[in-house]
Design a protein around this motif. Structure first.
Motif, PDB file in Angstrom:
ATOM      1  N   SER A 185     -10.652   1.294   0.025  1.00 37.15           N
ATOM      2  CA  SER A 185     -10.651  -0.198  -0.219  1.00 37.15           C
ATOM      3  C   SER A 185     -12.007  -0.716   0.033  1.00 37.15           C
ATOM      4  N   ALA A 193      -0.075   3.584  -2.984  1.00 43.98           N
ATOM      5  CA  ALA A 193      -1.276   4.494  -2.827  1.00 43.98           C
ATOM      6  C   ALA A 193      -1.583   5.572  -3.678  1.00 43.98           C
ATOM      7  N   THR A 241      -6.739  -4.119  -1.162  1.00 49.62           N
ATOM      8  CA  THR A 241      -5.281  -4.005  -0.651  1.00 49.62           C
ATOM      9  C   THR A 241      -4.775  -4.968   0.283  1.00 49.62           C
ATOM     10  N   ALA A 260       0.963  -1.191   0.101  1.00 52.86           N
ATOM     11  CA  ALA A 260       0.034  -0.110   0.108  1.00 52.86           C
ATOM     12  C   ALA A 260       0.777   1.181   0.111  1.00 52.86           C
ATOM     13  N   ASP A 307       4.510  -1.303   5.320  1.00 56.97           N
ATOM     14  CA  ASP A 307       3.140  -0.698   4.974  1.00 56.97           C
ATOM     15  C   ASP A 307       2.546  -0.054   6.372  1.00 56.97           C
TER      16      ASP A 307
END
Length: 371
Positions: free
Chosen positions: A127, A82, A99, A78, A105
């Motif tokens: 998400s 992102a 995700t 992510a 992360d």
């Protein structure tokens, strides 16, 4: 169901282990009947190559996301992906993102990774589903972000038993492949020489173990496989601790060679200090070769390690406790060691790729039903 797999990590000929769990995920989805396309980048070493690679990757994610007609976008990592996905979501709100969060992360390893955290939180909030590799990591995500997004557990692509399987009866032949002396017994480590991996604590712990048990200096050796930003520090420390004869180093290896190492060693040592150790797949790969583990009492390792059955645990970052663990292992009978290896193998089978792949497909079929 058509899925776009997005990741900033994917194996190449030069770096065959880099992001291999992403490739495993791709294989699993294809085996389960999903149509999978990719927007990925492979490892680059030069800064300018990285910059150009990410610029092209971000543009590719947005382009494919806008025009590809995907039922879902499945992203690994992510933090580094992102930004384009949040831009895509703004331009095309109907996009559904799954995700997968792991490692840094959620728990940045160095200060420079902190800057990604606001976007990670936004991506998780937007998400449709979040996937984590372990129950431990699921708890971290809920605690840190407080998101209402559904969270499902899938263990990072699992263990490929076509590669990682017991081959102990051929140990001498495997040793010959790496010019290892069969007169010694071997412990092993596999991981980057990098912050949080615990390679330094392992060297100190192993040195202390040999000082306290000098009679074993001519019986045991430590194999350490891996490379990283701390290579120079590793070699310097190895020499300063008087371990040049006792520690054998190999750089990064292909998975087939790693499987051979796991079968050569009697004990796998997993000294990570990372709170973000979301699963610890190397531990399971060693177990799949009937090799028990001595591991840090931290992270996703606790999901599958049962103290005294398939492995043993020590305090993270504590070389003295690690040395005590090695000494305790040496006191076990051959039968006790064999039983631990068998228990380790049984544990790894629960994470075997073909056995777990239905868990991942179930997550996407569940998403499909919520259209």
């Amino acid at each position: 169901m058509k899925i776009l797999l997005v990741s900033n990590m994917y194996p190449s000929k030069e770096f065959p282990s880099y992001g291999v769990f992403v490739q495993n995920t791709e294989t699993i989805l294809a085996n389960e009947g999903f149509q999978v396309e990719k927007a990925v980048i492979q490892k680059k070493t030069a800064k300018w190559q990285k910059a150009l690679g990410y610029a092209g990757h971000y543009a590719n994610v947005i382009r494919k996301g806008m025009s590809g007609g995907y039922d879902a976008i499945y992203v690994h990592y992510a933090a580094h992906n992102a930004l384009p996905l949040l831009m895509l979501k703004k331009m095309k709100p109907s996009v559904r993102i799954v995700t997968n969060v792991h490692g840094s992360d959620v728990v940045p390893e160095v200060p420079s990774q902190e800057k990604f955290q606001p976007n990670v939180k936004k991506l998780l909030e937007q998400s449709s589903v979040i996937i984590t590799p372990s129950r431990y990591y699921e708890g971290l995500v809920r605690e840190k972000y407080g998101v209402q997004t559904p969270i499902r557990i899938f263990p990072s692509g699992g263990v490929n038993d076509a590669v990682f399987y017991p081959d102990k009866e051929n140990k001498k032949e495997l040793m010959a492949r790496f010019n290892l002396d069969p007169a010694f017994r071997y412990y092993g480590y596999v991981g980057r020489m990098d912050v949080g991996k615990g390679w330094d604590h392992l060297l100190h712990g192993f040195a202390q173990f040999l000082r306290e048990h000098p009679e074993l200096k001519q019986e045991v050796r430590l194999i350490m496989v891996g490379s990283g930003k701390d290579d120079a520090k590793f070699f310097k420390m190895k020499t300063e601790l008087g371990l040049d004869e006792s520690v054998i180093h190999f750089p990064l290896m292909k998975h087939a060679d790693l499987a051979a190492i796991y079968n050569i060693i009697d004990l796998f040592i997993f000294p990570t200090t990372r709170k973000g150790e979301s699963l610890g797949l190397v531990g399971l790969e060693a177990m799949a070769c009937k090799t028990p583990i001595l591991a840090s009492r931290i992270g996703g390792i606790l999901d599958y390690t049962v103290e005294g059955e398939n492995g043993w645990l020590f305090e993270p970052g504590n070389p003295e406790d690690l040395a005590r663990g090695l000494a305790a292992y040496e006191q076990l009978s051959d039968q006790q060691k064999s039983l631990a290896g068998q228990a380790a193998y049984q544990t790894a089978q629960q994470y075997e790729q073909k056995k777990i792949q239905s868990k991942l497909s179930a997550i996407f079929h569940e998403l499909e039903l919520t259209k």
